[in-house]
Design an enzyme around this catalytic site. Structure first.
Site, PDB file in Angstrom:
ATOM      1  N   LYS A   1       0.823  -1.207   0.000  1.00 17.16           N
ATOM      2  CA  LYS A   1       0.000   0.000   0.000  1.00 17.16           C
ATOM      3  C   LYS A   1       0.858   1.258   0.000  1.00 17.16           C
ATOM      4  O   LYS A   1       2.029   1.250   0.377  1.00 17.16           O
ATOM      5  CB  LYS A   1      -0.975  -0.034   1.175  1.00 17.16           C
ATOM      6  CG  LYS A   1      -2.061  -1.081   0.948  1.00 17.16           C
ATOM      7  CD  LYS A   1      -3.139  -1.089   1.995  1.00 17.16           C
ATOM      8  CE  LYS A   1      -4.229  -2.104   1.616  1.00 17.16           C
ATOM      9  NZ  LYS A   1      -5.277  -2.224   2.652  1.00 17.16           N
TER      10      LYS A   1
ATOM     11  N   ARG B  46      -2.738 -10.241   4.892  1.00 13.95           N
ATOM     12  CA  ARG B  46      -3.181 -10.344   3.502  1.00 13.95           C
ATOM     13  C   ARG B  46      -2.090  -9.741   2.628  1.00 13.95           C
ATOM     14  O   ARG B  46      -1.781  -8.548   2.748  1.00 13.95           O
ATOM     15  CB  ARG B  46      -4.506  -9.600   3.316  1.00 13.95           C
ATOM     16  CG  ARG B  46      -5.117  -9.705   1.921  1.00 13.95           C
ATOM     17  CD  ARG B  46      -6.463  -8.997   1.891  1.00 13.95           C
ATOM     18  NE  ARG B  46      -7.109  -9.114   0.592  1.00 13.95           N
ATOM     19  CZ  ARG B  46      -6.901  -8.279  -0.434  1.00 13.95           C
ATOM     20  NH1 ARG B  46      -6.069  -7.237  -0.288  1.00 13.95           N
ATOM     21  NH2 ARG B  46      -7.532  -8.454  -1.590  1.00 13.95           N
TER      22      ARG B  46
END
Length: 324
Positions: free
Chosen positions: A265, A302
């Site tokens: 991210k 994840r």
């Protein structure tokens, strides 16, 4: 003298009572304990399917499989069914305990995808992976897609809206007994950047997650089904994400399993990697977060690339084994 009802009035009254009795729900025919036992059995099966790691206390590695043309990290690479299945096999070979299949990008600014198109992308892949014995979660905000995926054998619903985007999601999850990843959410991808306003990011997100879980329980979802995700990158700016990671224990204090989803991210850019590097170059910072999350007891992480994350967990296991 008291007026007594006539024979005709008595007959009308008896007929009315009979009609009312016929209209009442046949609640006596419902075996509530049996239904509760059936739901408990489904929950146990779902938990067993999602409990792949054999090492006690080890965080699960959820491998990301984007069957979309516009993912921020690997858009289009695994869009075809055969390419998606091949990549899922690679994720498992590299250490993923389960594969999270998503057919709608949730990158900032991404447009919504029609449900029929999402299902066209996702359902054949879910079917193929389940047939190969791979534990599958489905990454969707749509109850209809979740329901069909669960019917095909998926074990977990990973809903970035925590069931807020589709009011029928709670029913689908409750009836199925499947695991349910409930993420903190403040709106769809095209508007969420406007909502990254917090007095205290950790406490505000924790409170909103707690309220959401309470609402889901009222709607029939069992606490045993729930995994919470603080939603890194969703309606959160860079520093807020780091504050949430640093405040991990506050989310653990909810008494529910926690999923950490930091992989590649934007807030990782420039931390352990070149600020202008591609998202793929954020895998080592991602692995560092995996280790820190695992040390704190995270249920799972994840990630896009399981290999470095499995490596750091193997090192952690060896360290713990030597210490004990």
């Amino acid at each position: 003298m008291t007026d007594l009802p006539s024979r005709r009035e008595r007959r009308i009254s008896e007929a009315s009572r009979a009609r009312a009795a016929a209209a009442e729900p046949a609640t006596v025919a419902i075996d509530l304990p049996a239904l509760q036992q059936e739901a408990a059995t489904r929950r146990r099966s779902a938990r067993a399917a999602g409990a792949a790691p054999s090492t006690p206390g080890r965080a699960r590695i959820m491998g990301i499989l984007n069957v979309t043309p516009d993912s921020f990290s690997d858009g289009g690479e695994h869009h075809r069914r055969d390419a998606a299945v091949t990549h899922a096999r690679r994720l498992v070979a590299d250490g993923a305990d389960l594969v999270d299949v998503g057919g709608e990008s949730t990158r900032p600014g991404a447009p919504r995808v029609p449900v029929d198109e999402e299902q066209r992308r996702v359902l054949p892949v879910v079917q193929d992976l389940v047939a190969e014995g791979i534990t599958v979660s489905v990454d969707t905000m749509n109850a209809a897609t979740a329901e069909r995926s669960l019917e095909l054998g998926a074990s977990i619903v990973n809903d970035v809206s925590g069931g807020l985007a589709d009011p029928d999601m709670a029913r689908v999850v409750a009836v199925s007994g499947a695991g349910f990843v409930v993420m903190h959410w403040r709106g769809h991808s095209d508007v969420m950047h406007r909502n990254a306003v917090y007095e205290d990011a950790v406490e505000d997100v924790r409170r909103e997650l707690e309220l959401r879980v309470a609402e889901l329980i009222v709607l029939g979802v069992h606490p045993d089904q729930v995994v919470v995700d603080p939603g890194l990158g969703f309606a959160k700016h860079g520093r807020q994400n780091w504050e949430i990671l640093a405040g991990y224990e506050r989310f653990a204090s909810l008494g529910l399993p926690v999923l950490v989803a930091a992989s590649r991210k934007r807030f990782l850019a420039g931390v352990g990697s070149d600020p202008d590097a591609a998202p793929r170059d954020r895998d080592l910072p991602t692995a560092a977060i995996t280790l820190l999350a695992a040390e704190r007891g995270a249920w799972g992480v994840r990630v896009h690339d399981p290999a470095p994350n499995r490596a750091v967990l193997d090192v952690w296991d060896a360290w713990r084994a030597a210490r004990s």
